[in-house]
Design an enzyme around this catalytic site. Structure first.
Site, short mmCIF file in Angstrom:
data_model
loop_
_atom_site.label_atom_id
_atom_site.label_comp_id
_atom_site.label_asym_id
_atom_site.label_seq_id
_atom_site.Cartn_x
_atom_site.Cartn_y
_atom_site.Cartn_z
CG ASP A 271 -8.50 7.98 25.59
OD1 ASP A 271 -7.77 7.80 24.65
OD2 ASP A 271 -7.73 7.80 26.63
CD GLU A 307 -7.78 4.38 21.93
OE1 GLU A 307 -6.75 4.41 21.47
OE2 GLU A 307 -8.04 5.39 22.89
#
Length: 625
Positions: A271, A307
């Site tokens: 993330d 990400e």
């Protein structure tokens, strides 16, 4: 059957195969004294001082301790805290940890070697909202349906133990403990084991850029875990590059290896790596990649998906053998944003960066991956964003029409289906699934689920009130929520009803409108696996595109199939034609090659007539001279 475990310097390690004798280890350089509060099953608790060494490790071996015992650490002020490397915390993030012997679970997937990345069709899901029961066991029962659909990988939203009974997962504080609201660690292992038996990879979303706001006790006894020199939206950054950072880096490297080795995950989705502050070399992402390559990747395919809002193509480069130097692929928000503007007409917030000719931007994203490759971003006040991505193969991009982020960060969690023009959404889905990108579906995409996916959490009262107010105030800048009454209609993230409204209704799959969508997606994935996937492994770079009058044309030179290598055939060329105009287009030249898919495109005397939302895909065979 095989038992597996990951040995690490953190946490509680069961020493004997039978589950007896446990070594407890806590890194807390700022704490002079730590007392282990140990409670064997059926016994009274015992307080055991832990010896401290010069490096700040507090270690103690307890011969009578065993699997299933509970324990916590008592600080000098009397505060009891869970183990930051707890394998299981059934009493939630404020309660004691439980000793787990991972060797008790018997795996049956010895033959599993994973799948190469080019075969990936990813399905993102939230364990709690994926089924009515919201458990690992219930999710496991639905895996066969996903495999039948044509999915080859499921991606679980973060599982690290979070406060309360419901959360997206990005507020986790115990990085090694699967949240007990979903079930036991063994239930998670059973899910992965079953997935492998069905040919499904399992990826796990991990959050290495911050800890959640409730239940993170590390500040109280181990401030070395954070670097005050780097500020983030969550406070001081995790210490990846300051004094004492070696142990912190080891904590997260071991976490990555733990999920791969002890739970047999096939990859991680990291993330928001743009929010990781690390000025050392190698960057922590590359160090994790190196650790995976030296460990589990020697035996099977292991993938690292990123990400990264900064569009760092350098994080996705391949080496001389075509292997990733860091990330296997990156979530491609650029493509999503262009499609969203194209299908819905919305231009608020960051969508303003894609409002200018969204068809052309969609074509650019399909051909080259990133839209922003170093250009200034109007939404970011002219700041340049991204790096050139044309040297990257298309499978380096995980592309999608929606994700938990893009749905859940809307005020009411609406999906793209009710928001967009149905013809354009349908066309964009066909373009996505028949492109050389790795496609990702968000749970329910495959049958156009009617349920929203809203932001939900379950914090303590004071924090809950602040989150609810913050959630509503953040939409104050949008015209639709300019007045207080409009903002008051935004669902309360802490209300259980918000979570319950976000659960999929699996019975919808059998109703007429939803079943039709399901069949379309299954057909597209079948065509993808038959015509496109066999040619993805050898792709070297970007495609080329053109866009005229709301019509995009993209072509990619694919790689040779394994069957075709050495027989004189060159890599084929994939052609995609899609039309997003309001009125039909006449006299369009026929793309060359074998027809793979056509919808809304009719042939008339050697040319095409394209209806709104038409898509045509062909595969052109090329041959050497």
């Amino acid at each position: 059957m095989t038992a597996r475990s990951h040995r690490m310097p953190f946490g509680a390690t069961v020493l004997a195969q039978g589950g007896q004798g446990v070594e407890f280890a806590l890194w807390a350089p700022s704490a002079e004294t730590i007392v282990l509060e140990h409670r064997a099953v059926g016994s009274e608790p015992a307080s055991l001082p832990m010896p401290r060494d010069a490096q700040g490790w507090h270690r103690l071996t307890v011969p009578e301790a065993a699997h299933g015992d509970s324990y916590s650490y008592r600080l000098s002020d009397g505060t009891r805290v869970p183990d930051p490397a707890s394998r299981f915390n059934p009493g939630d993030v404020h309660g004691p940890s439980v000793v787990m012997d991972p060797r008790r679970f018997e795996w049956t997937d010895d033959a599993w070697r994973g799948r190469p990345w080019e075969e990936a069709v990813v399905y993102e899901l939230h364990v709690g909202a994926f089924t009515e029961e919201g458990s690992f066991n219930a999710a496991r029962e639905r895996l066969a349906a996903l495999a039948e659909l044509g999915v080859t990988a499921i991606e679980l939203m973060p599982l690290a133990d979070f406060p309360g009974q419901r959360n997206w997962g990005y507020d986790g504080v115990l990085q090694f403990a699967p949240d007990a609201s979903y079930g036991t660690p063994d239930a998670l292992k059973a899910l992965v084991n079953t997935a492998h038996s069905l040919g499904l990879m399992v990826l796990l979303d991990v959050v290495y850029n911050h800890f959640g706001p409730e239940g993170n006790y590390l500040h109280a006894y181990c401030p070395e875990f954070f670097n005050a020199g780097h500020r983030t939206p969550w406070g001081s950054a995790i210490n990846f590059d300051g004094p004492g950072s070696r142990t912190v880096r080891d904590f997260f490297v071991h976490n990555a290896l733990y999920w791969m080795e002890e739970f047999r995950f096939d990859g991680l989705r990291m993330d928001a790596i743009h929010a990781i502050h690390d000025e050392t070399q190698p960057h922590i992402v590359r160090e994790i990649r190196e650790a995976l390559d030296a460990g589990p990747a020697r035996e099977r395919h292991v993938h690292l998906v990123l990400e990264n809002d900064t569009n760092q193509a350098s994080m996705l480069m391949r080496d001389g053998k075509g292997l990733p130097v860091a990330g296997t692929a990156q979530w491609n928000d650029d493509l999503h944003h262009a499609v969203h503007v194209l299908a819905t007409g919305e231009r608020d917030g960051y969508y303003a960066d894609y409002a200018d000719d969204p068809v052309r931007r969609f074509a650019l994203a399909l051909a080259e991956g990133f839209i922003y490759q170093g250009q200034p971003s109007p939404f970011r006040h002219g700041e340049r964003r991204g790096e050139p991505s044309t040297r990257l193969p298309p499978p380096a991009f995980v592309s999608f029409l929606q994700t938990h982020d893009q749905v859940g960060n809307r005020a009411f969690g609406e999906r793209i289906h009710p928001l967009g023009d149905p013809l354009l959404v349908r066309a964009a889905m066909a373009c996505l699934l028949l492109s050389p990108h790795v496609p990702m579906l968000f749970m329910g995409d495959e049958f156009a689920a009617s349920t929203p996916f809203q932001y939900f959490c379950d914090f303590g009262p004071e924090l809950a009130a602040a989150v609810s107010e913050g959630r509503r105030s953040e939409f104050g800048g949008f015209a639709a929520f300019a007045d207080e009454a409009a903002r008051a209609r935004i669902p309360d993230p802490n209300a259980e009803a918000t979570f319950l409204a976000s659960k999929l209704r699996w019975r919808e799959r059998g109703t007429r409108a939803h079943f039709s969508r399901l069949c379309e997606v299954q057909q597209l994935l079948s065509l993808r696996h038959r015509f496109i996937v066999p040619h993805l492994a050898g792709m070297a770079g970007a495609g080329i595109y053109r866009c005229d009058n709301d019509m995009l044309q993209v072509q990619w030179d694919l790689g040779p199939s394994k069957e075709g290598e050495g027989d004189g055939a060159l890599a084929p060329r994939l052609h995609m034609l899609a039309y997003f105009g309001a009125q039909p287009a006449e006299g369009i030249a026929l793309p060359p090659g074998e027809l793979v898919y056509s919808d809304g495109a009719s042939e008339h005397v050697g040319s095409l007539r394209l209806a709104r939302g038409a898509v045509r895909v062909t595969l052109e065979a090329l041959h050497g001279g």
